[in-house]
Write a protein that holds these residues in place. Structure first.
Motif, PDB file in Angstrom:
ATOM      1  N   LEU A 147       0.117  13.696   8.926  1.00 40.55           N
ATOM      2  CA  LEU A 147      -0.509  14.948   8.506  1.00 40.55           C
ATOM      3  C   LEU A 147       0.037  16.169   9.241  1.00 40.55           C
ATOM      4  N   MET A 148       0.895  15.964  10.234  1.00 39.34           N
ATOM      5  CA  MET A 148       1.585  17.099  10.860  1.00 39.34           C
ATOM      6  C   MET A 148       2.740  17.594   9.996  1.00 39.34           C
ATOM      7  N   VAL A 149       3.199  16.748   9.080  1.00 37.22           N
ATOM      8  CA  VAL A 149       4.365  17.115   8.270  1.00 37.22           C
ATOM      9  C   VAL A 149       4.109  16.926   6.775  1.00 37.22           C
ATOM     10  N   ALA A 483     -11.787  12.960   0.650  1.00 36.32           N
ATOM     11  CA  ALA A 483     -12.101  12.220   1.880  1.00 36.32           C
ATOM     12  C   ALA A 483     -13.558  12.370   2.297  1.00 36.32           C
ATOM     13  N   PHE A 484     -14.007  11.404   3.082  1.00 36.41           N
ATOM     14  CA  PHE A 484     -15.302  11.497   3.749  1.00 36.41           C
ATOM     15  C   PHE A 484     -15.137  12.289   5.041  1.00 36.41           C
ATOM     16  N   VAL A 485     -16.144  13.101   5.358  1.00 37.07           N
ATOM     17  CA  VAL A 485     -16.210  13.814   6.638  1.00 37.07           C
ATOM     18  C   VAL A 485     -17.533  13.431   7.290  1.00 37.07           C
ATOM     19  N   ASN A 486     -17.443  12.693   8.380  1.00 39.74           N
ATOM     20  CA  ASN A 486     -18.646  12.176   9.043  1.00 39.74           C
ATOM     21  C   ASN A 486     -18.862  12.919  10.355  1.00 39.74           C
ATOM     22  N   SER A 501     -12.112   9.846   6.718  1.00 38.94           N
ATOM     23  CA  SER A 501     -11.513   8.645   6.139  1.00 38.94           C
ATOM     24  C   SER A 501     -11.309   8.878   4.649  1.00 38.94           C
ATOM     25  N   PRO A 502     -10.273   8.293   4.050  1.00 36.51           N
ATOM     26  CA  PRO A 502     -10.048   8.472   2.608  1.00 36.51           C
ATOM     27  C   PRO A 502     -11.108   7.758   1.792  1.00 36.51           C
ATOM     28  N   ASP A 512      -3.330  10.288   6.895  1.00 37.18           N
ATOM     29  CA  ASP A 512      -3.890   9.430   7.945  1.00 37.18           C
ATOM     30  C   ASP A 512      -5.140  10.070   8.552  1.00 37.18           C
ATOM     31  N   PHE A 513      -6.137  10.343   7.683  1.00 35.55           N
ATOM     32  CA  PHE A 513      -7.388  10.954   8.126  1.00 35.55           C
ATOM     33  C   PHE A 513      -8.054  10.156   9.247  1.00 35.55           C
TER      34      PHE A 513
END
Length: 522
Positions: A147-149, A483-486, A501-502, A512-513
Protein backbone atom coordinates in the motif's frame (compact mmCIF):
# COMPACT_ATOMS: atom_id res chain seq x y z
CA UNK A 1 22.74 -58.13 -32.22
CA UNK A 2 20.76 -59.98 -34.89
CA UNK A 3 19.16 -58.26 -37.83
CA UNK A 4 15.77 -59.39 -36.50
CA UNK A 5 16.44 -57.74 -33.14
CA UNK A 6 17.64 -54.56 -34.86
CA UNK A 7 14.49 -54.45 -37.01
CA UNK A 8 12.35 -54.93 -33.91
CA UNK A 9 14.08 -52.07 -32.12
CA UNK A 10 13.78 -49.78 -35.14
CA UNK A 11 10.12 -50.69 -35.56
CA UNK A 12 9.51 -50.09 -31.87
CA UNK A 13 11.20 -46.70 -32.00
CA UNK A 14 9.21 -45.80 -35.09
CA UNK A 15 5.99 -46.92 -33.42
CA UNK A 16 6.74 -44.79 -30.34
CA UNK A 17 7.58 -41.81 -32.55
CA UNK A 18 4.38 -42.17 -34.56
CA UNK A 19 2.34 -42.73 -31.41
CA UNK A 20 3.76 -39.58 -29.76
CA UNK A 21 3.12 -37.50 -32.86
CA UNK A 22 -0.49 -38.72 -32.91
CA UNK A 23 -1.08 -38.04 -29.22
CA UNK A 24 0.83 -34.74 -28.99
CA UNK A 25 -0.88 -32.68 -31.67
CA UNK A 26 -0.25 -28.94 -31.29
CA UNK A 27 -3.25 -26.69 -31.77
CA UNK A 28 -3.32 -25.05 -35.17
CA UNK A 29 -3.36 -21.27 -35.48
CA UNK A 30 -7.07 -21.42 -36.27
CA UNK A 31 -7.71 -23.51 -33.16
CA UNK A 32 -5.76 -21.09 -30.99
CA UNK A 33 -7.77 -18.20 -32.45
CA UNK A 34 -10.96 -20.06 -31.58
CA UNK A 35 -9.80 -20.70 -27.98
CA UNK A 36 -8.90 -17.05 -27.51
CA UNK A 37 -12.16 -15.75 -28.95
CA UNK A 38 -14.20 -18.10 -26.77
CA UNK A 39 -12.12 -17.07 -23.75
CA UNK A 40 -12.73 -13.38 -24.45
CA UNK A 41 -16.47 -13.99 -24.64
CA UNK A 42 -16.58 -16.19 -21.54
CA UNK A 43 -14.55 -13.90 -19.29
CA UNK A 44 -15.54 -10.56 -20.87
CA UNK A 45 -12.01 -9.56 -21.94
CA UNK A 46 -11.88 -6.64 -24.43
CA UNK A 47 -8.42 -7.31 -25.84
CA UNK A 48 -5.76 -10.04 -25.90
CA UNK A 49 -2.41 -10.70 -27.58
CA UNK A 50 -1.01 -14.24 -27.82
CA UNK A 51 2.27 -15.66 -29.09
CA UNK A 52 3.49 -19.26 -29.24
CA UNK A 53 7.21 -19.87 -29.81
CA UNK A 54 8.38 -23.30 -30.90
CA UNK A 55 11.81 -24.57 -31.93
CA UNK A 56 13.29 -21.10 -32.23
CA UNK A 57 10.49 -19.71 -34.39
CA UNK A 58 7.16 -17.98 -33.93
CA UNK A 59 4.62 -20.76 -34.39
CA UNK A 60 1.63 -18.48 -33.80
CA UNK A 61 1.15 -14.79 -33.04
CA UNK A 62 -2.11 -12.88 -33.18
CA UNK A 63 -3.97 -10.02 -31.54
CA UNK A 64 -7.65 -9.85 -30.72
CA UNK A 65 -10.27 -7.31 -29.74
CA UNK A 66 -9.82 -3.71 -28.65
CA UNK A 67 -7.34 -1.78 -26.53
CA UNK A 68 -10.14 -0.04 -24.63
CA UNK A 69 -13.92 -0.19 -24.46
CA UNK A 70 -13.74 3.60 -24.50
CA UNK A 71 -11.81 4.11 -27.76
CA UNK A 72 -12.63 0.80 -29.50
CA UNK A 73 -9.20 0.99 -31.18
CA UNK A 74 -8.03 -2.51 -32.18
CA UNK A 75 -5.15 -4.33 -30.51
CA UNK A 76 -2.18 -4.91 -32.83
CA UNK A 77 1.28 -6.46 -32.52
CA UNK A 78 2.75 -3.11 -31.40
CA UNK A 79 0.14 -2.36 -28.69
CA UNK A 80 1.62 -1.84 -25.23
CA UNK A 81 0.32 -4.14 -22.48
CA UNK A 82 1.31 -3.95 -18.84
CA UNK A 83 3.32 -7.11 -18.18
CA UNK A 84 3.34 -6.33 -14.44
CA UNK A 85 5.33 -8.90 -12.43
CA UNK A 86 6.81 -10.37 -15.58
CA UNK A 87 9.12 -7.38 -15.07
CA UNK A 88 10.75 -9.27 -12.20
CA UNK A 89 12.72 -11.49 -14.59
CA UNK A 90 14.28 -8.36 -16.12
CA UNK A 91 15.37 -7.27 -12.64
CA UNK A 92 17.00 -10.59 -11.80
CA UNK A 93 18.60 -10.65 -15.26
CA UNK A 94 20.10 -7.23 -14.56
CA UNK A 95 21.53 -8.56 -11.30
CA UNK A 96 22.88 -11.58 -13.19
CA UNK A 97 24.74 -9.28 -15.58
CA UNK A 98 26.37 -7.43 -12.68
CA UNK A 99 27.31 -10.78 -11.15
CA UNK A 100 28.82 -11.93 -14.45
CA UNK A 101 30.97 -8.80 -14.39
CA UNK A 102 32.19 -9.59 -10.87
CA UNK A 103 30.60 -6.50 -9.33
CA UNK A 104 28.21 -8.44 -7.14
CA UNK A 105 27.21 -11.94 -6.01
CA UNK A 106 23.80 -13.39 -5.25
CA UNK A 107 24.94 -13.65 -1.65
CA UNK A 108 26.25 -10.10 -1.26
CA UNK A 109 24.75 -8.56 1.88
CA UNK A 110 22.20 -5.86 1.06
CA UNK A 111 23.58 -3.52 3.73
CA UNK A 112 26.96 -3.62 1.97
CA UNK A 113 25.32 -1.84 -0.95
CA UNK A 114 22.45 0.00 0.78
CA UNK A 115 23.69 0.80 4.33
CA UNK A 116 20.35 2.34 5.37
CA UNK A 117 18.47 -0.90 4.59
CA UNK A 118 16.80 -2.14 7.77
CA UNK A 119 14.13 -4.73 8.51
CA UNK A 120 12.14 -5.33 11.69
CA UNK A 121 14.66 -7.86 13.05
CA UNK A 122 18.31 -6.83 13.45
CA UNK A 123 19.65 -10.31 12.70
CA UNK A 124 17.65 -10.56 9.48
CA UNK A 125 18.91 -7.11 8.47
CA UNK A 126 22.54 -8.18 8.91
CA UNK A 127 22.13 -11.48 7.06
CA UNK A 128 19.83 -10.34 4.24
CA UNK A 129 21.36 -10.97 0.81
CA UNK A 130 20.65 -9.96 -2.78
CA UNK A 131 19.30 -13.49 -3.30
CA UNK A 132 16.86 -12.96 -0.42
CA UNK A 133 15.51 -9.83 -2.10
CA UNK A 134 14.23 -11.77 -5.11
CA UNK A 135 13.11 -15.15 -3.72
CA UNK A 136 10.10 -14.25 -1.53
CA UNK A 137 11.45 -15.81 1.68
CA UNK A 138 11.99 -12.72 3.83
CA UNK A 139 9.49 -13.64 6.54
CA UNK A 140 7.22 -10.76 5.57
CA UNK A 141 3.62 -11.59 4.73
CA UNK A 142 1.98 -11.74 1.31
CA UNK A 143 2.24 -8.33 -0.35
CA UNK A 144 3.51 -6.70 2.85
CA UNK A 145 3.74 -2.93 2.52
CA UNK A 146 2.34 -2.81 -1.02
CA UNK A 147 0.00 0.00 0.00
CA UNK A 148 3.03 2.32 -0.05
CA UNK A 149 3.20 1.92 -3.82
CA UNK A 150 -0.31 0.73 -4.71
CA UNK A 151 -2.61 2.13 -6.05
CA UNK A 152 -0.60 4.61 -8.09
CA UNK A 153 -1.90 7.75 -6.38
CA UNK A 154 0.44 7.06 -3.44
CA UNK A 155 3.13 9.70 -2.92
CA UNK A 156 5.60 7.60 -0.89
CA UNK A 157 9.14 8.11 -2.23
CA UNK A 158 11.66 5.32 -2.74
CA UNK A 159 13.77 6.59 0.16
CA UNK A 160 10.69 6.63 2.41
CA UNK A 161 9.71 3.14 1.29
CA UNK A 162 13.16 1.72 2.05
CA UNK A 163 13.12 3.45 5.45
CA UNK A 164 9.64 2.15 6.27
CA UNK A 165 10.60 -1.51 5.70
CA UNK A 166 11.76 -1.56 9.33
CA UNK A 167 8.15 -1.17 10.51
CA UNK A 168 6.79 -4.23 8.66
CA UNK A 169 6.39 -7.09 11.12
CA UNK A 170 7.31 -10.59 9.89
CA UNK A 171 4.70 -13.35 9.85
CA UNK A 172 7.21 -16.23 9.66
CA UNK A 173 10.84 -16.87 10.46
CA UNK A 174 13.53 -15.79 8.01
CA UNK A 175 13.90 -18.06 4.94
CA UNK A 176 11.32 -20.52 6.26
CA UNK A 177 8.45 -20.11 3.80
CA UNK A 178 7.28 -18.51 0.55
CA UNK A 179 5.29 -15.27 0.72
CA UNK A 180 5.12 -13.22 -2.46
CA UNK A 181 6.68 -9.79 -2.16
CA UNK A 182 6.96 -6.68 -4.34
CA UNK A 183 8.79 -4.13 -2.19
CA UNK A 184 12.01 -6.11 -1.96
CA UNK A 185 12.18 -6.22 -5.76
CA UNK A 186 12.19 -2.42 -5.63
CA UNK A 187 15.19 -2.68 -3.32
CA UNK A 188 16.76 -5.09 -5.83
CA UNK A 189 16.28 -2.42 -8.48
CA UNK A 190 18.09 0.03 -6.22
CA UNK A 191 20.97 -2.47 -5.98
CA UNK A 192 21.17 -2.45 -9.79
CA UNK A 193 21.22 1.34 -9.78
CA UNK A 194 23.87 1.78 -7.09
CA UNK A 195 26.21 -0.86 -8.51
CA UNK A 196 25.85 0.23 -12.16
CA UNK A 197 25.74 3.96 -11.60
CA UNK A 198 22.62 4.22 -13.80
CA UNK A 199 18.99 4.63 -12.95
CA UNK A 200 17.17 1.30 -13.03
CA UNK A 201 15.07 2.42 -16.00
CA UNK A 202 18.12 3.44 -18.02
CA UNK A 203 19.92 0.22 -17.17
CA UNK A 204 17.05 -1.97 -18.39
CA UNK A 205 16.69 0.08 -21.54
CA UNK A 206 20.41 0.04 -22.35
CA UNK A 207 21.10 -3.62 -21.48
CA UNK A 208 17.89 -5.34 -22.60
CA UNK A 209 15.57 -3.22 -24.72
CA UNK A 210 18.26 -1.83 -27.02
CA UNK A 211 20.31 -4.98 -27.68
CA UNK A 212 17.15 -7.05 -28.22
CA UNK A 213 15.63 -4.26 -30.35
CA UNK A 214 12.59 -4.12 -28.09
CA UNK A 215 11.44 -0.80 -29.52
CA UNK A 216 7.90 -1.06 -28.13
CA UNK A 217 8.78 -1.44 -24.46
CA UNK A 218 8.56 1.35 -21.88
CA UNK A 219 9.17 1.87 -18.16
CA UNK A 220 8.21 5.52 -17.66
CA UNK A 221 4.62 6.06 -16.52
CA UNK A 222 4.30 9.46 -18.28
CA UNK A 223 5.59 7.93 -21.54
CA UNK A 224 3.30 4.93 -21.18
CA UNK A 225 0.24 7.11 -20.53
CA UNK A 226 1.11 9.36 -23.48
CA UNK A 227 1.54 6.46 -25.90
CA UNK A 228 -1.38 6.36 -28.35
CA UNK A 229 -1.10 2.60 -28.86
CA UNK A 230 -1.54 1.18 -25.38
CA UNK A 231 -4.32 -0.69 -23.63
CA UNK A 232 -6.55 0.50 -20.82
CA UNK A 233 -7.21 -1.77 -17.87
CA UNK A 234 -10.75 -3.02 -17.29
CA UNK A 235 -12.60 -4.41 -14.28
CA UNK A 236 -16.19 -5.67 -14.09
CA UNK A 237 -18.35 -3.52 -11.82
CA UNK A 238 -21.97 -4.59 -11.38
CA UNK A 239 -21.86 -6.49 -14.65
CA UNK A 240 -20.27 -3.70 -16.70
CA UNK A 241 -16.62 -3.20 -17.60
CA UNK A 242 -15.12 0.00 -16.22
CA UNK A 243 -11.70 1.51 -16.86
CA UNK A 244 -9.26 1.07 -13.98
CA UNK A 245 -6.85 3.59 -12.53
CA UNK A 246 -3.06 3.29 -12.67
CA UNK A 247 -1.78 0.50 -10.44
CA UNK A 248 1.72 1.05 -9.08
CA UNK A 249 3.79 4.18 -8.60
CA UNK A 250 6.93 4.84 -10.65
CA UNK A 251 9.26 3.58 -7.91
CA UNK A 252 7.71 0.12 -8.37
CA UNK A 253 9.15 -0.40 -11.84
CA UNK A 254 11.64 -3.15 -10.79
CA UNK A 255 8.69 -5.16 -9.44
CA UNK A 256 5.99 -4.57 -12.03
CA UNK A 257 6.55 -1.52 -14.23
CA UNK A 258 7.24 -2.62 -17.80
CA UNK A 259 4.73 -2.16 -20.62
CA UNK A 260 5.59 -4.06 -23.80
CA UNK A 261 4.11 -5.27 -27.07
CA UNK A 262 3.53 -8.92 -27.95
CA UNK A 263 6.34 -8.56 -30.51
CA UNK A 264 8.84 -7.44 -27.88
CA UNK A 265 7.76 -10.01 -25.33
CA UNK A 266 8.24 -12.70 -27.98
CA UNK A 267 11.82 -11.49 -28.48
CA UNK A 268 12.46 -11.53 -24.73
CA UNK A 269 11.02 -15.01 -24.20
CA UNK A 270 12.95 -16.40 -27.17
CA UNK A 271 16.18 -15.08 -25.61
CA UNK A 272 15.24 -16.86 -22.39
CA UNK A 273 14.65 -20.11 -24.25
CA UNK A 274 18.07 -19.62 -25.88
CA UNK A 275 19.80 -19.44 -22.47
CA UNK A 276 20.20 -15.68 -22.86
CA UNK A 277 21.62 -15.80 -26.39
CA UNK A 278 20.26 -13.58 -29.14
CA UNK A 279 21.05 -12.25 -32.58
CA UNK A 280 20.86 -13.78 -36.04
CA UNK A 281 23.36 -16.54 -35.22
CA UNK A 282 22.93 -16.40 -31.43
CA UNK A 283 26.47 -15.04 -31.06
CA UNK A 284 25.49 -12.40 -28.49
CA UNK A 285 24.41 -13.14 -24.93
CA UNK A 286 22.56 -11.22 -22.25
CA UNK A 287 24.18 -13.21 -19.45
CA UNK A 288 26.25 -16.33 -18.90
CA UNK A 289 24.89 -19.86 -19.06
CA UNK A 290 25.83 -20.22 -15.39
CA UNK A 291 23.77 -17.19 -14.43
CA UNK A 292 20.85 -18.37 -16.53
CA UNK A 293 20.95 -21.79 -14.91
CA UNK A 294 20.95 -20.18 -11.45
CA UNK A 295 17.86 -18.12 -12.26
CA UNK A 296 16.06 -21.34 -13.24
CA UNK A 297 17.21 -23.22 -10.12
CA UNK A 298 14.70 -23.64 -7.23
CA UNK A 299 15.46 -21.25 -4.37
CA UNK A 300 12.27 -21.25 -2.28
CA UNK A 301 9.91 -24.23 -2.11
CA UNK A 302 6.18 -23.60 -2.55
CA UNK A 303 3.42 -25.81 -1.23
CA UNK A 304 1.20 -26.95 -4.07
CA UNK A 305 -1.14 -29.70 -5.11
CA UNK A 306 -0.93 -31.89 -8.19
CA UNK A 307 -3.05 -29.47 -10.23
CA UNK A 308 -4.11 -30.29 -13.79
CA UNK A 309 -0.67 -31.66 -14.80
CA UNK A 310 0.34 -34.04 -11.99
CA UNK A 311 2.81 -31.56 -10.49
CA UNK A 312 5.21 -32.94 -7.88
CA UNK A 313 7.28 -29.88 -7.03
CA UNK A 314 6.78 -26.13 -7.17
CA UNK A 315 9.35 -23.50 -6.30
CA UNK A 316 10.47 -19.95 -6.95
CA UNK A 317 13.79 -19.39 -8.68
CA UNK A 318 15.21 -15.94 -9.34
CA UNK A 319 12.37 -14.04 -11.00
CA UNK A 320 10.57 -17.20 -12.16
CA UNK A 321 8.15 -19.82 -10.84
CA UNK A 322 9.44 -23.35 -11.45
CA UNK A 323 7.56 -26.65 -11.43
CA UNK A 324 7.09 -29.96 -13.20
CA UNK A 325 4.05 -30.36 -15.45
CA UNK A 326 3.12 -33.62 -17.12
CA UNK A 327 6.71 -34.79 -16.74
CA UNK A 328 8.30 -31.60 -18.12
CA UNK A 329 10.15 -28.76 -16.40
CA UNK A 330 8.12 -25.53 -16.55
CA UNK A 331 9.30 -21.94 -16.13
CA UNK A 332 6.56 -19.36 -15.78
CA UNK A 333 5.40 -16.10 -14.26
CA UNK A 334 2.18 -14.16 -14.15
CA UNK A 335 1.63 -10.45 -13.80
CA UNK A 336 -1.28 -8.47 -12.45
CA UNK A 337 -2.19 -4.80 -12.47
CA UNK A 338 -5.59 -3.23 -11.86
CA UNK A 339 -7.57 -4.43 -14.86
CA UNK A 340 -4.54 -5.98 -16.61
CA UNK A 341 -3.04 -9.49 -16.30
CA UNK A 342 -0.43 -11.45 -18.25
CA UNK A 343 1.34 -14.81 -18.28
CA UNK A 344 4.62 -16.09 -19.70
CA UNK A 345 5.17 -19.86 -19.80
CA UNK A 346 8.15 -21.86 -21.07
CA UNK A 347 8.69 -25.61 -21.43
CA UNK A 348 12.43 -25.67 -22.24
CA UNK A 349 12.56 -29.38 -23.11
CA UNK A 350 9.98 -28.76 -25.83
CA UNK A 351 11.59 -25.44 -26.82
CA UNK A 352 8.13 -23.99 -26.25
CA UNK A 353 7.12 -20.53 -25.11
CA UNK A 354 3.58 -19.20 -24.60
CA UNK A 355 2.76 -15.53 -23.96
CA UNK A 356 -0.71 -14.21 -23.13
CA UNK A 357 -1.33 -10.49 -22.55
CA UNK A 358 -4.79 -9.18 -21.59
CA UNK A 359 -6.54 -5.96 -20.61
CA UNK A 360 -9.00 -7.37 -18.08
CA UNK A 361 -8.11 -8.59 -14.62
CA UNK A 362 -9.40 -12.15 -14.98
CA UNK A 363 -6.48 -14.51 -14.42
CA UNK A 364 -8.79 -17.35 -15.42
CA UNK A 365 -8.61 -16.06 -18.99
CA UNK A 366 -4.87 -16.38 -19.47
CA UNK A 367 -4.82 -19.71 -17.62
CA UNK A 368 -7.50 -21.13 -19.92
CA UNK A 369 -5.59 -20.07 -23.04
CA UNK A 370 -2.15 -21.17 -21.86
CA UNK A 371 -3.33 -24.56 -20.62
CA UNK A 372 -5.35 -25.22 -23.78
CA UNK A 373 -2.19 -24.66 -25.82
CA UNK A 374 -0.08 -26.78 -23.44
CA UNK A 375 -2.59 -29.63 -23.68
CA UNK A 376 -1.92 -29.90 -27.39
CA UNK A 377 1.81 -30.38 -26.87
CA UNK A 378 1.23 -32.76 -23.96
CA UNK A 379 -1.20 -34.93 -25.91
CA UNK A 380 -4.01 -34.24 -23.43
CA UNK A 381 -7.43 -34.44 -25.01
CA UNK A 382 -11.03 -33.80 -24.04
CA UNK A 383 -10.24 -31.14 -21.44
CA UNK A 384 -12.28 -27.95 -21.69
CA UNK A 385 -9.97 -25.55 -19.84
CA UNK A 386 -12.25 -22.58 -20.51
CA UNK A 387 -15.18 -24.35 -18.87
CA UNK A 388 -13.03 -25.51 -15.93
CA UNK A 389 -11.67 -22.06 -15.16
CA UNK A 390 -15.04 -20.44 -15.68
CA UNK A 391 -16.63 -22.79 -13.15
CA UNK A 392 -13.93 -21.87 -10.64
CA UNK A 393 -14.45 -18.17 -11.36
CA UNK A 394 -18.20 -18.43 -10.93
CA UNK A 395 -17.76 -20.36 -7.67
CA UNK A 396 -15.44 -17.66 -6.34
CA UNK A 397 -17.79 -14.89 -7.41
CA UNK A 398 -20.72 -16.72 -5.82
CA UNK A 399 -18.80 -16.95 -2.56
CA UNK A 400 -18.00 -13.24 -2.77
CA UNK A 401 -21.64 -12.39 -3.51
CA UNK A 402 -22.75 -14.42 -0.48
CA UNK A 403 -20.33 -12.57 1.80
CA UNK A 404 -21.32 -9.14 0.46
CA UNK A 405 -25.04 -10.00 0.56
CA UNK A 406 -24.82 -11.04 4.20
CA UNK A 407 -22.91 -7.85 4.94
CA UNK A 408 -25.55 -5.70 3.26
CA UNK A 409 -28.30 -7.43 5.22
CA UNK A 410 -26.45 -6.77 8.47
CA UNK A 411 -25.96 -3.12 7.57
CA UNK A 412 -29.62 -2.72 6.62
CA UNK A 413 -30.66 -4.29 9.93
CA UNK A 414 -28.37 -1.93 11.85
CA UNK A 415 -29.85 1.08 10.07
CA UNK A 416 -33.39 -0.01 10.98
CA UNK A 417 -32.44 -0.85 14.55
CA UNK A 418 -33.52 1.52 17.28
CA UNK A 419 -30.47 0.60 19.36
CA UNK A 420 -28.17 3.53 20.18
CA UNK A 421 -25.73 4.34 17.40
CA UNK A 422 -22.10 5.26 18.01
CA UNK A 423 -21.31 8.91 18.66
CA UNK A 424 -19.49 9.92 15.48
CA UNK A 425 -17.44 12.54 17.30
CA UNK A 426 -15.73 9.70 19.22
CA UNK A 427 -14.25 8.43 15.93
CA UNK A 428 -13.40 11.66 14.14
CA UNK A 429 -9.71 12.51 14.02
CA UNK A 430 -6.36 11.87 12.36
CA UNK A 431 -4.79 8.43 12.70
CA UNK A 432 -1.28 7.35 11.78
CA UNK A 433 0.32 4.07 10.73
CA UNK A 434 4.13 4.03 10.90
CA UNK A 435 4.64 3.03 7.27
CA UNK A 436 1.40 4.05 5.57
CA UNK A 437 1.10 7.53 7.06
CA UNK A 438 -1.94 9.54 8.11
CA UNK A 439 -5.63 8.91 7.54
CA UNK A 440 -8.30 11.47 8.34
CA UNK A 441 -11.68 10.29 9.62
CA UNK A 442 -14.18 13.13 9.24
CA UNK A 443 -17.89 13.71 9.86
CA UNK A 444 -19.57 15.02 6.73
CA UNK A 445 -23.29 15.69 7.23
CA UNK A 446 -23.70 12.83 9.68
CA UNK A 447 -21.58 10.30 7.76
CA UNK A 448 -18.01 9.27 8.48
CA UNK A 449 -15.50 9.59 5.64
CA UNK A 450 -12.08 7.98 5.26
CA UNK A 451 -9.25 9.78 3.46
CA UNK A 452 -5.63 8.71 3.17
CA UNK A 453 -3.06 11.49 3.13
CA UNK A 454 -0.58 9.67 0.89
CA UNK A 455 -2.94 7.51 -1.19
CA UNK A 456 -5.79 9.63 -2.57
CA UNK A 457 -7.41 6.61 -4.25
CA UNK A 458 -8.22 5.32 -0.77
CA UNK A 459 -11.00 7.80 -0.09
CA UNK A 460 -14.49 6.63 0.73
CA UNK A 461 -17.67 6.65 2.79
CA UNK A 462 -17.95 4.69 6.03
CA UNK A 463 -21.10 2.84 7.12
CA UNK A 464 -21.74 1.49 10.61
CA UNK A 465 -21.63 -2.31 10.73
CA UNK A 466 -21.43 -3.84 14.22
CA UNK A 467 -20.00 -2.87 17.58
CA UNK A 468 -17.00 -0.68 16.82
CA UNK A 469 -16.67 -1.82 13.21
CA UNK A 470 -17.46 0.20 10.09
CA UNK A 471 -17.35 -0.65 6.41
CA UNK A 472 -15.50 1.72 4.09
CA UNK A 473 -16.55 1.79 0.44
CA UNK A 474 -14.02 3.45 -1.82
CA UNK A 475 -15.27 6.17 -4.16
CA UNK A 476 -13.71 4.26 -7.06
CA UNK A 477 -15.73 1.04 -7.16
CA UNK A 478 -13.36 -0.41 -9.77
CA UNK A 479 -10.77 -0.86 -7.03
CA UNK A 480 -12.94 -3.77 -5.77
CA UNK A 481 -11.36 -3.52 -2.34
CA UNK A 482 -13.94 -2.33 0.20
CA UNK A 483 -12.76 -2.98 3.74
CA UNK A 484 -13.70 -3.35 7.38
CA UNK A 485 -12.45 -0.67 9.79
CA UNK A 486 -12.42 -1.91 13.38
CA UNK A 487 -11.87 0.83 15.97
CA UNK A 488 -10.18 0.42 19.35
CA UNK A 489 -11.71 2.47 22.18
CA UNK A 490 -10.28 3.84 25.41
CA UNK A 491 -12.07 3.60 28.77
CA UNK A 492 -14.12 6.70 27.90
CA UNK A 493 -15.38 5.18 24.67
CA UNK A 494 -13.25 7.36 22.42
CA UNK A 495 -11.42 5.77 19.48
CA UNK A 496 -7.66 5.58 19.94
CA UNK A 497 -6.85 3.56 16.82
CA UNK A 498 -8.13 1.06 14.30
CA UNK A 499 -7.27 -2.03 12.28
CA UNK A 500 -8.46 -2.95 8.79
CA UNK A 501 -9.18 -6.06 6.74
CA UNK A 502 -10.60 -6.71 3.24
CA UNK A 503 -14.24 -7.72 2.97
CA UNK A 504 -14.04 -9.96 -0.07
CA UNK A 505 -11.78 -13.03 -0.34
CA UNK A 506 -11.14 -11.94 -3.95
CA UNK A 507 -9.56 -8.63 -2.95
CA UNK A 508 -6.11 -8.19 -4.51
CA UNK A 509 -3.38 -9.12 -2.01
CA UNK A 510 -1.60 -5.79 -2.59
CA UNK A 511 -4.35 -4.19 -0.51
CA UNK A 512 -2.52 -5.40 2.59
CA UNK A 513 -4.97 -3.71 4.99
CA UNK A 514 -4.26 -6.39 7.58
CA UNK A 515 -0.69 -5.08 8.02
CA UNK A 516 -1.88 -1.61 9.07
CA UNK A 517 -2.03 -0.55 12.71
CA UNK A 518 -3.37 2.97 13.16
CA UNK A 519 -3.07 5.07 16.31
CA UNK A 520 -4.65 8.44 16.96
CA UNK A 521 -2.21 11.16 15.96
CA UNK A 522 -3.81 14.03 17.81
Amino acid sequence: MTSTTLKSLLFGALFVSINLSINAQALSGTQIDSVVQKTMQTFDVPGIAVAVLKDGKIYHKNTYGVRSVKTKAPVNEHTLFGVASNTKAFTTSALAQLIDRGELTWDTKVIDVIPEFQLYDAYVTREFTVRDLVTHRSGLGLGAGDLMVFPASNTTTKDEMIHNLRYLKPVSSFRSQFDYDNLLYIVAGEIVSRISGQSFDDYISDHFFKPLKMERSLLSIPEIKADPNRIDGHAPVNGTLELTTDTFTQISTPAAGIYASINDMSTWVQAQLNDGKYGEKLTDSLFSTKAHREMWTPQTLIRSGKGPYNTHFSAYGLGWFLSDVNGYFQVTHTGGLLGIVSQVTMIPELDLGIIVLTNQQSGAAFSAITNSIKDGYFGIKNQDRIKQYNERRLAGEKDEERIVSELEKDIAAQLKSKAPKPNLSDYVGTYKDNWFGNVAITNQNGTLHFKSEKSSDLTGTMTFYKGTTYVVRWNDAALKADAFVNFNLDTQGKAVGFMMSPISPLTDFSYDFQDLEFHRAE
